[in-house]
Write a protein that holds these residues in place. Structure first.
Motif, PDB file in Angstrom:
ATOM      1  N   GLU A 147      -8.215  -7.882  -9.581  1.00 21.85           N
ATOM      2  CA  GLU A 147      -8.963  -7.067  -8.668  1.00 21.85           C
ATOM      3  C   GLU A 147      -7.750  -5.745  -8.048  1.00 21.85           C
ATOM      4  O   GLU A 147      -8.260  -4.669  -7.927  1.00 21.85           O
ATOM      5  CB  GLU A 147      -9.441  -7.830  -7.407  1.00 21.85           C
ATOM      6  N   VAL A 148      -6.521  -6.223  -8.008  1.00 24.52           N
ATOM      7  CA  VAL A 148      -5.583  -5.392  -7.748  1.00 24.52           C
ATOM      8  C   VAL A 148      -5.573  -4.227  -8.768  1.00 24.52           C
ATOM      9  O   VAL A 148      -5.387  -2.878  -8.460  1.00 24.52           O
ATOM     10  CB  VAL A 148      -4.260  -5.888  -7.635  1.00 24.52           C
ATOM     11  N   LYS A 149      -5.620  -4.442 -10.035  1.00 25.24           N
ATOM     12  CA  LYS A 149      -5.389  -3.669 -11.211  1.00 25.24           C
ATOM     13  C   LYS A 149      -6.807  -2.432 -11.268  1.00 25.24           C
ATOM     14  O   LYS A 149      -6.384  -1.511 -11.239  1.00 25.24           O
ATOM     15  CB  LYS A 149      -5.504  -4.355 -12.448  1.00 25.24           C
ATOM     16  N   ARG A 150      -7.732  -3.228 -10.535  1.00 24.06           N
ATOM     17  CA  ARG A 150      -8.977  -2.310 -10.913  1.00 24.06           C
ATOM     18  C   ARG A 150      -8.809  -1.206  -9.639  1.00 24.06           C
ATOM     19  O   ARG A 150      -9.167  -0.022  -9.866  1.00 24.06           O
ATOM     20  CB  ARG A 150     -10.121  -3.315 -10.722  1.00 24.06           C
ATOM     21  N   ALA A 151      -8.159  -1.637  -8.611  1.00 25.37           N
ATOM     22  CA  ALA A 151      -8.105  -0.850  -7.495  1.00 25.37           C
ATOM     23  C   ALA A 151      -7.014   0.416  -7.881  1.00 25.37           C
ATOM     24  O   ALA A 151      -7.404   1.497  -7.456  1.00 25.37           O
ATOM     25  CB  ALA A 151      -7.480  -1.376  -6.022  1.00 25.37           C
ATOM     26  N   TRP A 152      -5.930  -0.119  -8.373  1.00 24.87           N
ATOM     27  CA  TRP A 152      -4.795   0.867  -8.789  1.00 24.87           C
ATOM     28  C   TRP A 152      -5.397   1.855  -9.697  1.00 24.87           C
ATOM     29  O   TRP A 152      -5.360   3.073  -9.651  1.00 24.87           O
ATOM     30  CB  TRP A 152      -3.732   0.179  -9.468  1.00 24.87           C
ATOM     31  N   GLN A 199       4.242 -10.358  -4.750  1.00 29.51           N
ATOM     32  CA  GLN A 199       4.947  -9.843  -5.896  1.00 29.51           C
ATOM     33  C   GLN A 199       3.869  -9.538  -7.130  1.00 29.51           C
ATOM     34  O   GLN A 199       4.311  -8.583  -7.760  1.00 29.51           O
ATOM     35  CB  GLN A 199       6.105 -10.533  -6.283  1.00 29.51           C
ATOM     36  N   SER A 200       3.127 -10.441  -7.252  1.00 32.13           N
ATOM     37  CA  SER A 200       2.166 -10.418  -8.231  1.00 32.13           C
ATOM     38  C   SER A 200       1.376  -9.297  -8.184  1.00 32.13           C
ATOM     39  O   SER A 200       0.929  -8.543  -9.066  1.00 32.13           O
ATOM     40  CB  SER A 200       1.498 -11.782  -8.540  1.00 32.13           C
ATOM     41  N   PHE A 201       0.890  -9.117  -6.974  1.00 33.84           N
ATOM     42  CA  PHE A 201       0.105  -7.785  -6.428  1.00 33.84           C
ATOM     43  C   PHE A 201       0.853  -6.690  -6.592  1.00 33.84           C
ATOM     44  O   PHE A 201       0.200  -5.665  -7.283  1.00 33.84           O
ATOM     45  CB  PHE A 201      -0.362  -8.003  -5.111  1.00 33.84           C
ATOM     46  N   LYS A 202       2.051  -6.682  -6.207  1.00 33.01           N
ATOM     47  CA  LYS A 202       2.859  -5.195  -6.386  1.00 33.01           C
ATOM     48  C   LYS A 202       2.996  -4.665  -7.831  1.00 33.01           C
ATOM     49  O   LYS A 202       2.807  -3.619  -8.342  1.00 33.01           O
ATOM     50  CB  LYS A 202       4.197  -5.449  -5.702  1.00 33.01           C
ATOM     51  N   GLN A 203       3.413  -5.983  -8.614  1.00 34.10           N
ATOM     52  CA  GLN A 203       3.591  -5.485 -10.133  1.00 34.10           C
ATOM     53  C   GLN A 203       2.554  -5.654 -10.946  1.00 34.10           C
ATOM     54  O   GLN A 203       2.609  -5.174 -12.286  1.00 34.10           O
ATOM     55  CB  GLN A 203       4.751  -6.772 -10.575  1.00 34.10           C
ATOM     56  N   GLY A 204       1.288  -6.243 -10.473  1.00 30.78           N
ATOM     57  CA  GLY A 204      -0.019  -6.275 -11.364  1.00 30.78           C
ATOM     58  C   GLY A 204      -0.480  -4.882 -11.652  1.00 30.78           C
ATOM     59  O   GLY A 204      -1.010  -4.814 -12.524  1.00 30.78           O
ATOM     60  N   ALA A 205      -0.111  -3.916 -11.155  1.00 32.14           N
ATOM     61  CA  ALA A 205      -0.758  -2.540 -11.089  1.00 32.14           C
ATOM     62  C   ALA A 205       0.308  -1.904 -12.054  1.00 32.14           C
ATOM     63  O   ALA A 205       1.546  -1.987 -12.024  1.00 32.14           O
ATOM     64  CB  ALA A 205      -0.960  -1.621  -9.879  1.00 32.14           C
ATOM     65  N   ASP A 206      -0.340  -1.220 -13.230  1.00 28.73           N
ATOM     66  CA  ASP A 206       0.525  -0.526 -13.986  1.00 28.73           C
ATOM     67  C   ASP A 206       0.881   0.771 -13.742  1.00 28.73           C
ATOM     68  O   ASP A 206       0.113   1.626 -13.132  1.00 28.73           O
ATOM     69  CB  ASP A 206      -0.365  -0.036 -15.384  1.00 28.73           C
ATOM     70  N   SER A 207       1.994   0.910 -13.377  1.00 26.63           N
ATOM     71  CA  SER A 207       2.824   2.298 -12.751  1.00 26.63           C
ATOM     72  C   SER A 207       2.415   3.345 -13.722  1.00 26.63           C
ATOM     73  O   SER A 207       2.637   4.510 -13.155  1.00 26.63           O
ATOM     74  CB  SER A 207       4.413   1.960 -12.655  1.00 26.63           C
TER      75      SER A 207
END
Length: 263
Positions: free
Chosen positions: A223-228, A252-260
């Protein structure tokens, strides 16, 4: 939920009346500088996590009443949260301003005063108690009230997070060009929570200038990736963190889960 919101606002009117009788900004002094969450988001390369302290809610009931706000805030900060959200509504969420004070004393991160703000006296209180950001909910305010409260808060040096639930509210909010736009993924009529709301509305947000925050329903990295990928650069997470067995691992998983590289 619309009925609940109406009931909350009716109670908030009574609270504001009592507050005006008992509170004066002149009798208090802010002791800490205002910290910018907007600048933090603009400088960051990963998803920023707004970690919320929330004891209960009308939709979920009791979430966690055993946690102390200052202790939880310290855990959030040590885990990598970028801002602490403190729910201070008493009748419906079992919060209080003392929670915000405890959090302010425990951490140096920006603090969001999460409440149903309808009057400048609530902004005065948030300011002197140490909040850096206030929440203005479009569903609770007229266009005129939004403009006046936003100007008042910014006049004190506070940042304003404007929360919307649908296209109509987002269109209304954009008139004041808020720096922080929160898209609440919870449907006010059905209680359904889906990140599709963020995905649907994100294209109408100027993410080059505004920080898009996805609120509610963040319980998995997916879900975090989709939001990012939709354009959100911050997420507000409450229940998931209040119930998490390992807060640091979750944040930490939420912070790093999105592809920068998805900017």
């Amino acid at each position: 939920m619309e009925t609940i919101l109406k009931t909350i606002l009716e109670e908030k009117e009574k609270e504001v009346f009592r507050l005006k009788e008992s509170f004066s900004k002149e009798s208090h002094k802010r002791t800490v500088p205002v910290r910018s969450f907007y600048d933090r988001c603009k400088e960051a390369k990963d998803m920023q996590v707004i970690a919320e302290f929330k004891r209960s809610s009308p939709s979920k009931g009791e979430i966690n009443h055993s946690i102390e706000p200052g202790k939880q805030a310290k855990i959030y900060a040590d885990a990598g949260a970028s801002m602490i959200s403190v729910l201070t509504d008493k009748p419906f969420f079992q919060g209080e301003m003392a929670d915000l004070v405890a959090v302010r004393e425990a951490v140096s991160l920006p603090i969001l005063n999460k409440d149903f703000i309808i009057d400048p006296v609530q902004i005065d209180r948030a300011y002197v108690y140490g909040a850096d950001v206030i929440l203005l909910i479009m569903a609770a305010l007229s266009d005129e009230k939004l403009k006046s409260l936003n100007e008042y808060a910014e006049g004190l040096g506070l940042e304003v997070l404007v929360e919307v639930h649908n296209e109509e509210e987002l269109q209304r909010a954009q008139v004041i060009k808020p720096k922080l736009i929160g898209i609440n993924n919870r449907n006010l009529k059905t209680f359904e929570v889906t990140v599709e709301t963020t995905e649907r509305l994100a294209g109408k947000v100027d993410t080059a200038e505004q920080v898009l925050i996805s609120e509610s329903g963040m319980s998995s990295v997916e879900e975090v990736k989709r939001a990012w990928h939709a354009g959100a650069r911050a997420i507000l997470v409450g229940e998931t963190l209040m119930k998490a067995k390992n807060v640091k691992e979750t944040i930490q998983s939420f912070k790093q889960g999105a592809d920068s590289d998805a900017c």
